[in-house]
Enzyme design. Structure first.
Site, PDB file in Angstrom:
ATOM      1  CB  ALA A 199      63.733  23.129 104.769  1.00  0.00           C
TER       2      ALA A 199
ATOM      3  CB  CYS B 200      53.829  40.678 105.500  1.00  0.00           C
ATOM      4  SG  CYS B 200      54.235  42.425 105.687  1.00  0.00           S
TER       5      CYS B 200
END
Length: 487
Positions: free
Chosen positions: A282, A290
Site C-alpha cells: 500500500a 508508464c
C-alpha cells in the site's frame, strides 16, 4: 530484390537509437556492453541531453548506469546530435522517443481519463528514417504505443522511402522499471519481438534482433509474435500491474475504516502462490510515465473498439489511484487542523521524498507533487528533501521558479532530511527511500515542534518505535480517525 538478398544476411554491426531518454540510454548501454562487435549510437535533437550523456552528470539516474556508460563510452557507445548521419550508417534503427498522452483539453474529452497517445514524435522519426536512408534497414519500435501504431509507422516508412529501399519494422516493447532498469535489461523476465508473421523478410529481421539479445538472454525468454500482440502485451502488462497497486490501495481504505492492518493483509495475500507478494504494498498510489499513460491508452482503445464496460473497468484503476493520493493529502490537513483549531495556515510540514518511487529521480505523475500542492493550497509551509530529484524539477512540478521560492518561505527545497525536518510539526513520507527508514528518529524528535506527527504514506517506518519516541503516527492502511476521507 528482397531485403534478405540485398543485405545478404549480414550480421548487424551498427545500431542507431533515436531517443536518449529513460529507455534509449540504458538500453543502448547494455547492448554495447553485451555486444562489443556492435557500434551503438544514441542520437537526440536535444543538445543539452546529449551533452549530459557525454559528461559525468547523466540526464537519467539508474543504479549502475553511470558506471556502465563511463565504461562503454568511446568504446562502442556514442551519443550524438547528428541524427541523419547515424541513420545513414546504421543497419538497425531503434525508435525510443516519448509518446505522452494527449492532454484532455486538446483531445476535447473534457478531462476523461481515457486519452489517446501523442504519436507526433514517433511519426516524425519514421519520416526522418525513411528520408535519410539510402539502403534497406531494420527499424525497431521500443516506444510505448497504442495497439496498431506499428501499421501507421510502416505506412510512413513506405511512403517516404527512396526507390528500392525497404524497411522491415519490428516491435520490441520495453519492460523497464525505474530504479531497476539495468537489472531489468540484464536479467529480463522476457523479451518480446513482434513482426509481420507472413512476411519472410520480416521474420528474418526478427531473427536478427533475436541474435542480438541471445548474447545475454536465454532463448526460452525471447518470445516472438505478431506486432499487434506485442503492442497489446505491453499495455496489458502495465495495466495489470497498476491494477494490483490500486487493488491493495482500495483494501488499505477498508483497513483504515475497520482497524485491520494492511501490512498483515498484504502479507497474507502475497503468500498465496497464485498471487505472489510483488506490487502488494500500500502507498500513495502509482506514478511515473508508464502506468498512467498505458492504462489511459487501454481505456481509450476499449472505447474506440465499442467496449464501454471494459473501458470503465480499467478506468477504475485510475480512479482509485487518484482517490488514494487525495485521501492521504486531506488526512494530513484534517489531522493537523483538528489538533489545533481549524486551519493549517502557516504551519511547517516536512516532506521527505518527491520522486514517484525510490531508486529514481523521475517526478512524472508523482503523487508527492499532488500532496505538496494540496498542502500549499491550504496554507501550509512545506520543506522538501529528495536525494535524487534536482531542485528545479521540484519547483517545476509545483509551478514555481527560484524567484517564487526566494520571495516566500511557503516552499523550501532542502539539501538533507534533517534541515527539512527542523522546526516542523509534521513529517510526511512521500517516497520510500531506504535512507528515511534509517534516520536518527531521536534526533528528529528533538528537531521538531511539540506534538510531532509522522504521516507515513509509504508504510515504510517502524511505527511502534516511533510511538515510543513520542511521535503521533498516521499511516496508510492503518486505522486513524483522520484518514478515512473520501472527498
Amino acid at each position: 530484390m528482397t531485403l534478405i538478398d540485398s543485405q545478404d544476411r549480414a550480421q548487424i554491426t551498427n545500431v542507431c537509437c533515436i531517443g536518449a531518454g529513460y529507455v534509449g540510454g540504458p538500453t543502448c548501454a547494455v547492448i554495447s556492453a553485451k555486444c562489443p562487435e556492435i557500434s551503438v549510437t544514441v542520437v537526440d535533437n536535444d543538445t543539452q541531453k546529449i551533452a549530459a550523456w557525454n559528461s559525468d552528470e547523466h540526464p537519467v539516474y539508474e543504479p549502475g548506469l553511470k558506471e556502465l556508460v563511463k565504461r562503454q563510452r568511446h568504446k562502442n557507445l556514442t551519443f550524438s546530435t547528428d541524427i541523419r548521419s547515424a541513420i545513414h550508417s546504421a543497419q538497425m534503427i531503434i525508435i525510443a522517443v516519448g509518446t505522452p498522452p494527449i492532454p484532455a483539453a486538446a483531445d476535447g474529452t473534457g478531462g476523461s481519463r481515457g486519452l489517446p497517445t501523442d504519436l507526433r514524435a514517433i511519426e516524425q522519426c519514421a519520416q526522418t528514417i525513411a528520408q535519410a536512408s539510402l539502403e534497406s534497414k531494420i527499424v525497431v519500435s521500443k516506444s510505448t504505443v497504442p495497439c496498431g501504431t506499428s501499421s501507421k509507422i510502416q505506412q510512413i516508412l513506405d511512403k517516404y522511402a527512396r526507390p528500392g529501399v525497404r524497411f522491415n519494422l519490428l516491435t520490441n516493447p520495453e519492460f523497464l522499471s525505474e530504479g531497476t532498469a539495468i537489472q531489468d535489461l540484464l536479467l529480463p523476465d522476457r523479451v518480446i519481438i513482434g513482426c509481420s508473421p507472413l512476411d519472410v523478410d520480416s521474420q528474418w529481421a526478427q531473427n536478427q534482433l533475436k541474435q542480438i539479445y541471445l548474447h545475454w538472454v536465454p532463448e526460452h525468454k525471447i518470445l516472438t509474435m505478431d506486432r499487434w500482440s506485442s503492442e497489446l502485451t505491453k499495455l496489458a502488462s502495465n495495466a495489470m500491474l497498476a491494477q494490483r497497486i490500486s487493488s491493495i490501495n482500495s483494501v488499505s481504505a477498508i483497513c483504515e475504516a475497520t482497524g485491520a492492518d494492511i501490512t498483515k493483509v498484504a502479507a497474507g495475500c502475497g503468500m498465496d502462490t497464485r498471487l505472489g507478494p510483488r506490487f502488494l504494498r500500500a502507498s500513495l498510489g502509482f506514478g511515473g510515465s508508464c502506468f498512467h499513460k498505458d492504462v489511459a491508452s487501454l481505456v481509450w482503445l476499449c472505447r474506440e473498439l465499442g467496449l464501454p464496460e471494459v473501458a470503465e473497468y480499467w478506468n477504475q484503476v485510475l480512479v482509485i489511484n487518484d482517490l488514494q493520493t487525495r485521501r492521504f493529502g486531506y488526512c494530513i490537513i484534517d489531522t493537523l487542523a483538528g489538533d489545533r483549531g481549524s486551519s493549517i495556515q502557516g504551519r511547517r510540514v516536512a516532506c521527505l521524498g518527491f520522486a514517484y518511487k525510490e531508486g529514481t529521480g523521475d517526478t512524472r505523475n508523482t503523487p508527492a507533487a499532488d500532496v505538496c500542492r494540496l498542502l500549499v493550497k491550504h496554507g501550509a509551509h512545506i520543506s522538501i528533501y529528495d536525494p535524487k530529484v534536482p531542485r528545479h524539477h521540484i519547483l517545476e512540478k509545483l509551478d514555481m521558479d527560484d524567484t517564487d521560492c526566494s520571495n516566500s518561505d511557503t516552499v523550501l527545497i532542502c539539501d538533507g532530511p534533517y534541515s527539512a525536518i527542523a522546526g516542523s510539526e509534521a513529517v510526511v513520507v512521500l517516497t520510500a527511500w531506504n535512507e528515511f527508514r534509517h534516520l536518527d528518529w531521536k534526533r528528529v524528535r528533538k528537531l521538531m515542534r511539540p506534538h510531532a506527527y509522522i504521516f507515513d504514506g509509504q508504510v515504510l517506518l517502524d511505527h511502534s518505535d516511533l510511538c515510543r519516541l513520542g511521535f503521533r503516527v498516521v499511516s496508510v492502511g492503518k486505522k486513524h480517525n483522520g484518514l478515512h476521507v473520501t472527498m
